[in-house]
Design a protein around this motif. Structure first.
Motif, PDB file in Angstrom:
ATOM      1  N   GLU A  38       7.809  30.374  32.816  1.00 43.08           N
ATOM      2  CA  GLU A  38       6.614  31.067  32.932  1.00 43.08           C
ATOM      3  C   GLU A  38       5.475  30.508  32.647  1.00 43.08           C
ATOM      4  O   GLU A  38       5.296  29.609  31.790  1.00 43.08           O
ATOM      5  N   LEU A  39       4.521  30.544  33.438  1.00 43.06           N
ATOM      6  CA  LEU A  39       3.109  30.176  33.299  1.00 43.06           C
ATOM      7  C   LEU A  39       2.079  31.276  32.513  1.00 43.06           C
ATOM      8  O   LEU A  39       2.082  32.346  33.118  1.00 43.06           O
ATOM      9  N   ALA A  40       1.876  30.691  31.470  1.00 46.43           N
ATOM     10  CA  ALA A  40       0.802  31.987  30.598  1.00 46.43           C
ATOM     11  C   ALA A  40      -0.345  31.408  30.506  1.00 46.43           C
ATOM     12  O   ALA A  40      -0.690  30.058  30.432  1.00 46.43           O
ATOM     13  N   TRP A  41      -1.492  32.081  30.417  1.00 46.84           N
ATOM     14  CA  TRP A  41      -2.857  31.765  30.186  1.00 46.84           C
ATOM     15  C   TRP A  41      -3.613  32.643  29.159  1.00 46.84           C
ATOM     16  O   TRP A  41      -3.331  33.717  29.087  1.00 46.84           O
ATOM     17  N   GLN A  98      -8.069  29.974  25.726  1.00 48.85           N
ATOM     18  CA  GLN A  98      -7.992  28.747  25.336  1.00 48.85           C
ATOM     19  C   GLN A  98      -7.336  27.564  26.418  1.00 48.85           C
ATOM     20  O   GLN A  98      -7.536  26.355  26.277  1.00 48.85           O
ATOM     21  N   GLY A  99      -6.377  28.152  27.250  1.00 55.44           N
ATOM     22  CA  GLY A  99      -5.865  27.208  28.062  1.00 55.44           C
ATOM     23  C   GLY A  99      -4.513  27.699  28.880  1.00 55.44           C
ATOM     24  O   GLY A  99      -4.413  29.054  28.704  1.00 55.44           O
ATOM     25  N   LEU A 100      -3.735  27.083  29.429  1.00 57.42           N
ATOM     26  CA  LEU A 100      -2.391  27.215  29.840  1.00 57.42           C
ATOM     27  C   LEU A 100      -1.368  27.017  28.919  1.00 57.42           C
ATOM     28  O   LEU A 100      -1.252  25.813  28.427  1.00 57.42           O
ATOM     29  N   ARG A 101      -0.166  27.511  29.162  1.00 58.07           N
ATOM     30  CA  ARG A 101       0.948  27.323  28.521  1.00 58.07           C
ATOM     31  C   ARG A 101       2.183  27.388  29.251  1.00 58.07           C
ATOM     32  O   ARG A 101       2.342  28.641  30.163  1.00 58.07           O
ATOM     33  N   TRP A 102       3.022  26.750  29.362  1.00 57.85           N
ATOM     34  CA  TRP A 102       4.747  27.024  29.958  1.00 57.85           C
ATOM     35  C   TRP A 102       5.482  27.226  29.085  1.00 57.85           C
ATOM     36  O   TRP A 102       5.481  26.698  27.987  1.00 57.85           O
ATOM     37  N   ARG A 103       6.300  28.309  29.248  1.00 52.35           N
ATOM     38  CA  ARG A 103       7.240  28.805  28.336  1.00 52.35           C
ATOM     39  C   ARG A 103       8.878  28.630  29.203  1.00 52.35           C
ATOM     40  O   ARG A 103       8.499  28.773  30.314  1.00 52.35           O
ATOM     41  N   PRO A 115       2.624  18.652  30.801  1.00 55.82           N
ATOM     42  CA  PRO A 115       2.087  19.339  29.394  1.00 55.82           C
ATOM     43  C   PRO A 115       2.758  20.591  29.141  1.00 55.82           C
ATOM     44  O   PRO A 115       2.383  21.470  30.051  1.00 55.82           O
ATOM     45  N   ARG A 116       3.278  20.959  28.202  1.00 55.03           N
ATOM     46  CA  ARG A 116       3.452  22.306  28.150  1.00 55.03           C
ATOM     47  C   ARG A 116       2.345  23.177  27.577  1.00 55.03           C
ATOM     48  O   ARG A 116       2.426  24.461  27.524  1.00 55.03           O
ATOM     49  N   ALA A 117       1.418  22.754  26.971  1.00 56.37           N
ATOM     50  CA  ALA A 117       0.006  23.397  26.893  1.00 56.37           C
ATOM     51  C   ALA A 117      -1.132  22.638  27.104  1.00 56.37           C
ATOM     52  O   ALA A 117      -1.019  21.413  26.663  1.00 56.37           O
ATOM     53  N   ARG A 118      -2.197  23.327  27.528  1.00 56.88           N
ATOM     54  CA  ARG A 118      -3.223  22.202  27.980  1.00 56.88           C
ATOM     55  C   ARG A 118      -4.355  23.275  27.714  1.00 56.88           C
ATOM     56  O   ARG A 118      -4.544  24.345  28.440  1.00 56.88           O
ATOM     57  N   ALA A 119      -5.434  22.585  27.343  1.00 53.61           N
ATOM     58  CA  ALA A 119      -6.730  23.270  27.089  1.00 53.61           C
ATOM     59  C   ALA A 119      -7.336  23.299  28.453  1.00 53.61           C
ATOM     60  O   ALA A 119      -7.185  22.535  29.160  1.00 53.61           O
ATOM     61  N   TRP A 120      -8.512  24.274  28.685  1.00 53.16           N
ATOM     62  CA  TRP A 120      -9.161  24.362  29.805  1.00 53.16           C
ATOM     63  C   TRP A 120     -10.160  23.173  30.032  1.00 53.16           C
ATOM     64  O   TRP A 120     -10.624  22.812  28.917  1.00 53.16           O
ATOM     65  N   PRO A 121     -10.312  22.369  30.898  1.00 50.00           N
ATOM     66  CA  PRO A 121     -11.344  21.351  31.043  1.00 50.00           C
ATOM     67  C   PRO A 121     -12.580  21.628  31.012  1.00 50.00           C
ATOM     68  O   PRO A 121     -13.408  20.815  31.128  1.00 50.00           O
ATOM     69  N   LEU A 122     -12.755  22.953  31.466  1.00 48.81           N
ATOM     70  CA  LEU A 122     -14.105  23.501  31.597  1.00 48.81           C
ATOM     71  C   LEU A 122     -14.462  24.468  30.591  1.00 48.81           C
ATOM     72  O   LEU A 122     -13.317  25.227  30.118  1.00 48.81           O
ATOM     73  N   ASP A 123     -15.649  24.959  30.158  1.00 47.81           N
ATOM     74  CA  ASP A 123     -15.595  26.100  29.617  1.00 47.81           C
ATOM     75  C   ASP A 123     -15.823  27.333  30.599  1.00 47.81           C
ATOM     76  O   ASP A 123     -16.363  27.048  31.510  1.00 47.81           O
ATOM     77  N   ASN A 124     -15.292  28.565  29.727  1.00 43.38           N
ATOM     78  CA  ASN A 124     -15.599  29.716  30.498  1.00 43.38           C
ATOM     79  C   ASN A 124     -14.702  29.696  31.894  1.00 43.38           C
ATOM     80  O   ASN A 124     -15.185  30.160  32.768  1.00 43.38           O
ATOM     81  N   PRO A 126       0.873  39.583  33.595  1.00 41.24           N
ATOM     82  CA  PRO A 126       0.296  38.787  32.318  1.00 41.24           C
ATOM     83  C   PRO A 126       0.793  37.105  32.708  1.00 41.24           C
ATOM     84  O   PRO A 126       0.042  36.469  32.110  1.00 41.24           O
ATOM     85  N   THR A 127       1.673  37.030  33.190  1.00 43.21           N
ATOM     86  CA  THR A 127       2.078  35.523  33.431  1.00 43.21           C
ATOM     87  C   THR A 127       2.777  35.370  34.742  1.00 43.21           C
ATOM     88  O   THR A 127       3.184  36.319  35.790  1.00 43.21           O
ATOM     89  N   LEU A 128       2.758  34.023  35.175  1.00 44.72           N
ATOM     90  CA  LEU A 128       3.339  33.859  36.515  1.00 44.72           C
ATOM     91  C   LEU A 128       4.841  33.455  36.260  1.00 44.72           C
ATOM     92  O   LEU A 128       5.342  32.375  35.614  1.00 44.72           O
ATOM     93  N   ALA A 129       5.787  34.135  36.747  1.00 45.50           N
ATOM     94  CA  ALA A 129       7.299  33.860  36.487  1.00 45.50           C
ATOM     95  C   ALA A 129       7.773  33.257  37.567  1.00 45.50           C
ATOM     96  O   ALA A 129       7.620  33.415  38.558  1.00 45.50           O
ATOM     97  N   LEU A 130       8.343  32.054  37.147  1.00 49.06           N
ATOM     98  CA  LEU A 130       9.202  31.058  38.106  1.00 49.06           C
ATOM     99  C   LEU A 130      10.691  31.276  37.974  1.00 49.06           C
ATOM    100  O   LEU A 130      11.127  30.936  36.838  1.00 49.06           O
ATOM    101  N   GLY A 131      11.499  31.528  38.900  1.00 52.87           N
ATOM    102  CA  GLY A 131      12.823  31.803  38.769  1.00 52.87           C
ATOM    103  C   GLY A 131      13.779  30.702  39.707  1.00 52.87           C
ATOM    104  O   GLY A 131      13.171  30.115  40.382  1.00 52.87           O
ATOM    105  N   THR A 132      14.933  31.472  39.596  1.00 47.46           N
ATOM    106  CA  THR A 132      16.110  30.468  40.250  1.00 47.46           C
ATOM    107  C   THR A 132      15.833  30.694  41.885  1.00 47.46           C
ATOM    108  O   THR A 132      16.508  30.081  42.838  1.00 47.46           O
ATOM    109  N   GLU A 133      15.378  31.693  42.371  1.00 50.25           N
ATOM    110  CA  GLU A 133      15.423  32.308  43.814  1.00 50.25           C
ATOM    111  C   GLU A 133      14.602  31.493  44.425  1.00 50.25           C
ATOM    112  O   GLU A 133      13.524  31.190  44.228  1.00 50.25           O
ATOM    113  N   PRO A 134      15.071  30.983  45.731  1.00 53.10           N
ATOM    114  CA  PRO A 134      14.195  30.228  46.738  1.00 53.10           C
ATOM    115  C   PRO A 134      13.088  31.221  47.449  1.00 53.10           C
ATOM    116  O   PRO A 134      12.009  30.674  47.670  1.00 53.10           O
ATOM    117  N   MET A 135      13.169  32.370  47.568  1.00 53.35           N
ATOM    118  CA  MET A 135      12.382  33.300  48.007  1.00 53.35           C
ATOM    119  C   MET A 135      12.047  34.177  46.802  1.00 53.35           C
ATOM    120  O   MET A 135      12.740  34.692  45.889  1.00 53.35           O
TER     121      MET A 135
END
Length: 157
Positions: free
Chosen positions: A79-82, A85-90, A101-110, A120-129
């Motif tokens: 999952e990609l969560a945000w 403060q920034g982005l996080r991969w779970r 990077p498992r966690a990354r701060a935003w390179p820009l403010d706001n 709430p998150t972008l889930a990526l799984g095993t399905e090709p579709m």
């Protein structure tokens, strides 16, 4: 001393022409120079914030594609969560994709990130579709969108 040769009569000689304005060739050269200079000015005027947002969108697209490939190959769900403060991969194993990077701060403010359909998150799984989605990065009035049609690669719009 006057002669009888044709064209030797100074009274009949043509007056020299003084051009008024530019020829077409001169005008085209000036327009080409102005056009080339304006491209350089626009690149500078576009600003660092636009370049950073472009870089962030491109890097995020590449990360999502790498995690999609890993998820399909290894049977895991990530999952990609945000947040502000920034982005996080779970859900990624420790040794998998060490360059990501498992966690990354935003390179820009706001920076704001929105997902359509809202989740709430972008889930990526095993399905090709998967279900199509659009992930939009916003920084002020600037915006970059990552889109997935459910089957192909993630594209930057």
């Amino acid at each position: 001393m006057p002669t009888s040769a044709a064209g030797s009569d100074p009274a009949r000689a043509r007056p020299t022409r003084h051009p008024h304005g530019l020829t077409l060739l001169e005008l085209l050269v000036v327009l080409a120079i102005v056009g080339i200079a304006s491209v350089g000015v626009l690149q500078v005027w576009r600003g660092e914030a636009d370049r950073r947002l472009d870089r962030l969108a491109t890097e995020l697209r590449d990360q999502i594609e790498a995690v999609r490939a890993l998820a399909r190959a290894s049977g895991l769900r990530a999952e990609l969560a945000w947040d502000a403060q920034g982005l996080r991969w779970r859900g990624l194993p420790q040794g998998a994709l060490p360059e990501l990077p498992r966690a990354r701060a935003w390179p820009l403010d706001n920076v704001a990130l929105t997902l359509e359909p809202p989740q709430p998150t972008l889930a990526l799984g095993t399905e090709p579709m998967a279900a199509p989605w659009r992930l939009t990065l916003r920084h002020g009035e600037r915006m970059r969108t990552l889109a997935f049609d459910g089957w192909g690669a993630v594209r930057l719009e």
